[in-house]
Write a protein that holds these residues in place. Structure first.
Motif, PDB file in Angstrom:
ATOM      1  N   ASP A 139     -29.011 -20.496  51.643  1.00 35.42           N
ATOM      2  CA  ASP A 139     -29.083 -20.250  50.201  1.00 35.42           C
ATOM      3  C   ASP A 139     -27.676 -20.104  49.631  1.00 35.42           C
ATOM      4  OD1 ASP A 139     -29.798 -19.630  47.655  1.00 35.42           O
ATOM      5  OD2 ASP A 139     -30.495 -17.601  48.093  1.00 35.42           O
ATOM      6  N   VAL A 140     -27.304 -21.032  48.740  1.00 33.92           N
ATOM      7  CA  VAL A 140     -25.975 -21.002  48.125  1.00 33.92           C
ATOM      8  C   VAL A 140     -26.100 -20.915  46.601  1.00 33.92           C
ATOM      9  CG1 VAL A 140     -24.840 -22.227  50.009  1.00 33.92           C
ATOM     10  CG2 VAL A 140     -25.877 -23.537  48.142  1.00 33.92           C
ATOM     11  N   THR A 141     -27.245 -20.388  46.139  1.00 37.52           N
ATOM     12  CA  THR A 141     -27.472 -20.311  44.695  1.00 37.52           C
ATOM     13  C   THR A 141     -26.390 -19.484  44.016  1.00 37.52           C
ATOM     14  OG1 THR A 141     -29.849 -20.452  45.130  1.00 37.52           O
ATOM     15  CG2 THR A 141     -29.165 -19.759  42.935  1.00 37.52           C
ATOM     16  N   SER A 142     -26.097 -18.315  44.574  1.00 30.71           N
ATOM     17  CA  SER A 142     -25.068 -17.444  43.981  1.00 30.71           C
ATOM     18  C   SER A 142     -23.703 -18.103  44.047  1.00 30.71           C
ATOM     19  CB  SER A 142     -25.041 -16.091  44.704  1.00 30.71           C
ATOM     20  OG  SER A 142     -26.265 -15.423  44.557  1.00 30.71           O
ATOM     21  N   ARG A 143     -23.430 -18.729  45.175  1.00 25.01           N
ATOM     22  CA  ARG A 143     -22.134 -19.384  45.326  1.00 25.01           C
ATOM     23  C   ARG A 143     -21.986 -20.525  44.338  1.00 25.01           C
ATOM     24  NH1 ARG A 143     -20.908 -22.206  50.910  1.00 25.01           N
ATOM     25  NH2 ARG A 143     -21.513 -24.114  49.811  1.00 25.01           N
ATOM     26  N   LYS A 144     -23.066 -21.312  44.170  1.00 24.43           N
ATOM     27  CA  LYS A 144     -23.011 -22.412  43.213  1.00 24.43           C
ATOM     28  C   LYS A 144     -22.818 -21.885  41.797  1.00 24.43           C
ATOM     29  CE  LYS A 144     -23.512 -26.196  43.933  1.00 24.43           C
ATOM     30  NZ  LYS A 144     -22.535 -27.249  44.247  1.00 24.43           N
ATOM     31  N   ALA A 145     -23.488 -20.749  41.494  1.00 27.32           N
ATOM     32  CA  ALA A 145     -23.325 -20.164  40.168  1.00 27.32           C
ATOM     33  C   ALA A 145     -21.883 -19.696  39.960  1.00 27.32           C
ATOM     34  CB  ALA A 145     -24.303 -18.999  39.996  1.00 27.32           C
ATOM     35  N   ASP A 146     -21.312 -19.088  41.010  1.00 24.48           N
ATOM     36  CA  ASP A 146     -19.914 -18.653  40.925  1.00 24.48           C
ATOM     37  C   ASP A 146     -18.987 -19.850  40.734  1.00 24.48           C
ATOM     38  OD1 ASP A 146     -20.718 -16.061  41.257  1.00 24.48           O
ATOM     39  OD2 ASP A 146     -20.303 -16.004  43.411  1.00 24.48           O
ATOM     40  N   GLU A 147     -19.248 -20.920  41.491  1.00 16.78           N
ATOM     41  CA  GLU A 147     -18.421 -22.120  41.355  1.00 16.78           C
ATOM     42  C   GLU A 147     -18.546 -22.707  39.951  1.00 16.78           C
ATOM     43  OE1 GLU A 147     -19.790 -24.710  44.388  1.00 16.78           O
ATOM     44  OE2 GLU A 147     -18.791 -23.641  46.034  1.00 16.78           O
ATOM     45  N   GLU A 148     -19.779 -22.675  39.429  1.00 18.93           N
ATOM     46  CA  GLU A 148     -19.987 -23.200  38.081  1.00 18.93           C
ATOM     47  C   GLU A 148     -19.250 -22.348  37.049  1.00 18.93           C
ATOM     48  OE1 GLU A 148     -20.934 -25.718  35.245  1.00 18.93           O
ATOM     49  OE2 GLU A 148     -21.349 -26.034  37.377  1.00 18.93           O
ATOM     50  N   ARG A 149     -19.273 -21.021  37.260  1.00 23.38           N
ATOM     51  CA  ARG A 149     -18.540 -20.127  36.340  1.00 23.38           C
ATOM     52  C   ARG A 149     -17.045 -20.395  36.409  1.00 23.38           C
ATOM     53  NH1 ARG A 149     -22.625 -16.341  37.680  1.00 23.38           N
ATOM     54  NH2 ARG A 149     -21.480 -15.616  39.507  1.00 23.38           N
ATOM     55  N   ILE A 150     -16.543 -20.610  37.622  1.00 21.19           N
ATOM     56  CA  ILE A 150     -15.107 -20.889  37.780  1.00 21.19           C
ATOM     57  C   ILE A 150     -14.747 -22.197  37.084  1.00 21.19           C
ATOM     58  CG2 ILE A 150     -13.329 -21.488  39.465  1.00 21.19           C
ATOM     59  CD1 ILE A 150     -14.717 -19.518  41.394  1.00 21.19           C
ATOM     60  N   ARG A 151     -15.600 -23.219  37.300  1.00 19.74           N
ATOM     61  CA  ARG A 151     -15.346 -24.500  36.625  1.00 19.74           C
ATOM     62  C   ARG A 151     -15.422 -24.339  35.106  1.00 19.74           C
ATOM     63  NH1 ARG A 151     -18.316 -26.800  40.977  1.00 19.74           N
ATOM     64  NH2 ARG A 151     -20.263 -26.596  39.793  1.00 19.74           N
ATOM     65  N   HIS A 152     -16.361 -23.513  34.641  1.00 17.07           N
ATOM     66  CA  HIS A 152     -16.504 -23.304  33.202  1.00 17.07           C
ATOM     67  C   HIS A 152     -15.279 -22.587  32.634  1.00 17.07           C
ATOM     68  CE1 HIS A 152     -18.874 -22.859  29.501  1.00 17.07           C
ATOM     69  NE2 HIS A 152     -18.290 -21.674  29.383  1.00 17.07           N
ATOM     70  N   LEU A 153     -14.801 -21.574  33.370  1.00 12.69           N
ATOM     71  CA  LEU A 153     -13.615 -20.840  32.893  1.00 12.69           C
ATOM     72  C   LEU A 153     -12.382 -21.735  32.890  1.00 12.69           C
ATOM     73  CD1 LEU A 153     -14.122 -17.420  34.713  1.00 12.69           C
ATOM     74  CD2 LEU A 153     -14.311 -17.871  32.257  1.00 12.69           C
ATOM     75  N   ALA A 154     -12.348 -22.675  33.817  1.00 13.89           N
ATOM     76  CA  ALA A 154     -11.191 -23.569  33.884  1.00 13.89           C
ATOM     77  C   ALA A 154     -11.163 -24.553  32.723  1.00 13.89           C
ATOM     78  CB  ALA A 154     -11.193 -24.331  35.212  1.00 13.89           C
ATOM     79  N   THR A 155     -12.319 -24.781  32.107  1.00 14.82           N
ATOM     80  CA  THR A 155     -12.388 -25.790  31.033  1.00 14.82           C
ATOM     81  C   THR A 155     -12.782 -25.196  29.687  1.00 14.82           C
ATOM     82  OG1 THR A 155     -14.683 -26.258  31.676  1.00 14.82           O
ATOM     83  CG2 THR A 155     -12.949 -27.644  32.645  1.00 14.82           C
ATOM     84  N   HIS A 156     -12.916 -23.866  29.617  1.00 17.28           N
ATOM     85  CA  HIS A 156     -13.317 -23.227  28.359  1.00 17.28           C
ATOM     86  C   HIS A 156     -12.410 -22.047  28.047  1.00 17.28           C
ATOM     87  CE1 HIS A 156     -16.905 -25.596  29.192  1.00 17.28           C
ATOM     88  NE2 HIS A 156     -17.289 -25.386  27.934  1.00 17.28           N
ATOM     89  N   ASP A 157     -12.301 -21.757  26.790  1.00 13.86           N
ATOM     90  CA  ASP A 157     -11.502 -20.617  26.318  1.00 13.86           C
ATOM     91  C   ASP A 157     -12.174 -19.315  26.749  1.00 13.86           C
ATOM     92  OD1 ASP A 157      -9.473 -19.258  24.709  1.00 13.86           O
ATOM     93  OD2 ASP A 157     -11.182 -18.775  23.402  1.00 13.86           O
ATOM     94  N   PHE A 158     -11.424 -18.437  27.415  1.00 17.60           N
ATOM     95  CA  PHE A 158     -12.023 -17.231  27.982  1.00 17.60           C
ATOM     96  C   PHE A 158     -12.548 -16.285  26.904  1.00 17.60           C
ATOM     97  CE2 PHE A 158      -7.823 -15.788  26.892  1.00 17.60           C
ATOM     98  CZ  PHE A 158      -7.945 -14.449  26.607  1.00 17.60           C
ATOM     99  N   LEU A 159     -11.971 -16.326  25.676  1.00 17.77           N
ATOM    100  CA  LEU A 159     -12.383 -15.385  24.629  1.00 17.77           C
ATOM    101  C   LEU A 159     -13.572 -15.901  23.847  1.00 17.77           C
ATOM    102  CD1 LEU A 159     -11.866 -12.796  22.974  1.00 17.77           C
ATOM    103  CD2 LEU A 159     -10.270 -14.127  21.556  1.00 17.77           C
ATOM    104  N   THR A 160     -13.489 -17.120  23.376  1.00 18.85           N
ATOM    105  CA  THR A 160     -14.531 -17.648  22.480  1.00 18.85           C
ATOM    106  C   THR A 160     -15.588 -18.489  23.220  1.00 18.85           C
ATOM    107  OG1 THR A 160     -13.264 -19.667  22.070  1.00 18.85           O
ATOM    108  CG2 THR A 160     -12.843 -17.776  20.627  1.00 18.85           C
TER     109      THR A 160
END
Length: 544
Positions: A364-385
């Motif tokens: 089960d890598v659901t949590s890990r995939k979610a963490d990876e997705e969050r990291i990818r999202h933070l890398a491509t999105h503004d952390f504040l808005t």
């Protein structure tokens, strides 16, 4: 005591030979796939039987058969028995010296039958040939049994096959010693004889010798029989002991496998290849899937609806059929309550009790995939808005331009800068400024379509990418909508602030055909809006 009719002894010898051949044939049939050498014993005894049958016809058939061939068969039969002993013990063969001896022995028998007929010399020739082979047998068996009479193997209390035959080998040495003594006695008896006699009238000495030969033959057959029986018994005991050890090892291995199977943090599933039926699952499977072990065994993964789609399961089966390895392949799986999880699926072929099975694991890598997705999202999105970052906006604009060029469509880029944002920071602090920026982002999303891309590219600077605008007027309408949303008041507790924005508009292909040209054009429009009094939009290269 020894005044016995030699014919009676002779025909008794034939009967004994027939019984010996029958016994040895039965031993050979039962052990031909297990022991070498028994076949040689059978044919050796058969040769000797054939020799005695030919002797019975002496006087009615030529001496070449009743004497010369008889002697060759007797010597050859005993040689086969010696060869069988060597093969039984697993070493050696006939030996070239024995073949030479057979030729010389047969030649001597022929000479004293055809050229110079003389029974005492034939008897001496026979005794010498028998003694030659008997002494070889004694020496060979003594060498094979030396130091092996204990018959115990280290770590195994059962008698070893070598030990099982060693004691009987000593008894066989005694039998061949008796035969050798009889041969020496026969030589001693026949040397002084000076006249030729018919075989069946050759006196008490030959009767005694023939009687001893019967005793030797019976003893030899029974010792050989018990050697085979003893060795077979010892080998069966050893095989049973090895099988018991193997079964114990298998049980220990199965216990270890069960402990690992039960305690593994990964989901483990054992299924039958033939029909996909689940044979066993571990507690991690129950926890992950929500299906109890009892409810899972006997069903297939398809019946439990574990796979998000049947095509995923088919993909795995097809890979296995083509010989490919399925290792940590990512799939989505459905649990009992309908929720989905992401797992790394690995499966291997194995046999259980002769049944081809699949041993599969799901990590089960659901949590890990979610963490990876969050990291990818933070890398491509503004952390504040949480709007797209400048990097992502550039990628999205390049993609939008490529699609617009292919479809001959129009897109627009809006460059927006807030008016009065510095005064908010100076008056109410940076926390209030951050709150205002978050609210600006929320209002921007409200003003554009889901396919459009609002992005924060600076402190109070924003870029909005509008896909497939019909005309420049459509882009201006969106800009007006944004300006209206920004002018709405902002509240910081009991405080209220009002700001505005300046927006520049650039369209493809009117104001540029690449990202850099469009952004420069939109930025220029924004500066003209600032110069014209703010709180307005300006088209690139034109007026408000």
């Amino acid at each position: 005591m020894f005044d016995i009719d030699i014919k009676t002894l002779f025909y008794t010898n034939i009967v004994v030979n027939i019984l010996s051949v029958c016994i040895m044939r039965g031993v050979w049939m039962q052990t031909r796939d297990r022991f070498s050498g028994v076949r040689c014993w059978f044919f050796g005894l058969l040769f000797q039987l054939a020799a005695f049958i030919l002797i019975a016809f002496r006087g009615r058939i030529p001496d070449l058969f009743s004497v010369v061939l008889v002697n060759a068969l007797l010597f050859g039969g005993q040689l086969l028995i010696l060869t069988g002993l060597k093969r039984f013990y697993g070493t050696g063969g006939v030996g070239a010296h024995n073949l030479v001896a057979l030729v010389l022995y047969t030649a001597a028998a022929w000479w004293f039958t055809v050229i110079d007929p003389f029974l005492p010399e034939r008897n001496i020739n026979f005794a010498l040939g028998s003694l030659f082979l008997g002494l070889q047998s004694i020496a060979y068996i003594a060498g094979r049994t030396a130091g092996r009479t204990t018959g115990k193997t280290a770590g195994n209390p059962a008698e070893s096959p070598a030990g099982a035959t060693a004691k009987l080998g000593l008894l066989l040495i005694a039998v061949y010693t008796l035969m050798a003594v009889n041969d020496v006695w026969r030589i001693a008896v026949n040397v002084p004889l000076s006249r030729d006699l018919p075989y069946f009238d050759s006196g008490a000495q030959n009767s005694v010798s023939l009687f001893v030969n019967q005793v030797v033959l019976v003893s030899e057959v029974f010792v050989l029989f018990f050697m085979v029986s003893g060795r077979m018994h010892a080998e069966l005991v050893a095989e049973l002991a090895e099988r018991r050890l193997a079964e114990d090892a298998a049980l220990r291995s199965a216990e270890k496998f069960r402990k690992v199977f039960e305690s593994s943090p990964n989901t483990l599933i054992l299924t039958r290849i033939e029909d996909g039926m689940i044979l066993d699952v571990n507690p991690s499977f129950e926890k992950l899937s929500g299906y109890a072990r009892e409810a899972s065994i006997g069903k297939t993964t398809g019946q439990l609806h574990l796979w998000e789609s049947d095509s995923d399961r088919s993909e795995v089966l097809e890979a296995l059929r083509s010989g490919q390895q399925v290792f940590e392949k990512e799939f989505r799986f459905r649990t009992k309550d309908g929720t989905f999880l992401v797992g790394l699926f690995t499966t291997n072929l194995m046999e259980i009790s002769g049944t081809p099975c699949l041993f599969s694991t799901i990590q089960d890598v659901t949590s890990r995939k979610a963490d990876e997705e969050r990291i990818r999202h933070l890398a491509t999105h503004d952390f504040l808005t949480d709007l797209a970052s400048g990097t992502l906006a550039a990628e999205k604009l390049d993609l939008a331009l490529a699609i617009a060029a292919r479809n001959a469509a129009r897109i627009a880029v809006l460059f927006m800068d807030l008016d009065g944002f510095k005064q908010v920071n100076d008056t109410w602090g940076h926390e209030a400024g951050d709150t205002l920026l978050v609210e600006i982002a929320r209002r921007l999303r409200r003003c554009v379509r889901e396919a459009d891309v609002p992005a924060r590219v600076g402190g109070d600077e924003f870029v909005i990418i509008l896909h497939e605008v019909g005309t420049a007027a459509d882009a201006c309408a969106v800009a007006e909508k944004i300006l209206s949303a920004v002018r709405e008041p902002f509240f910081f507790g009991d405080a209220q602030a009002a700001i505005s924005a300046s927006v520049g508009i650039a369209c493809y292909p009117d104001h540029g055909s690449d990202r850099g040209a469009l952004l420069r054009a939109a930025d220029g429009g924004m500066y003209r809006a600032k110069q014209a009094g703010k709180n307005r939009w300006c088209m690139a290269g034109g007026n408000e």
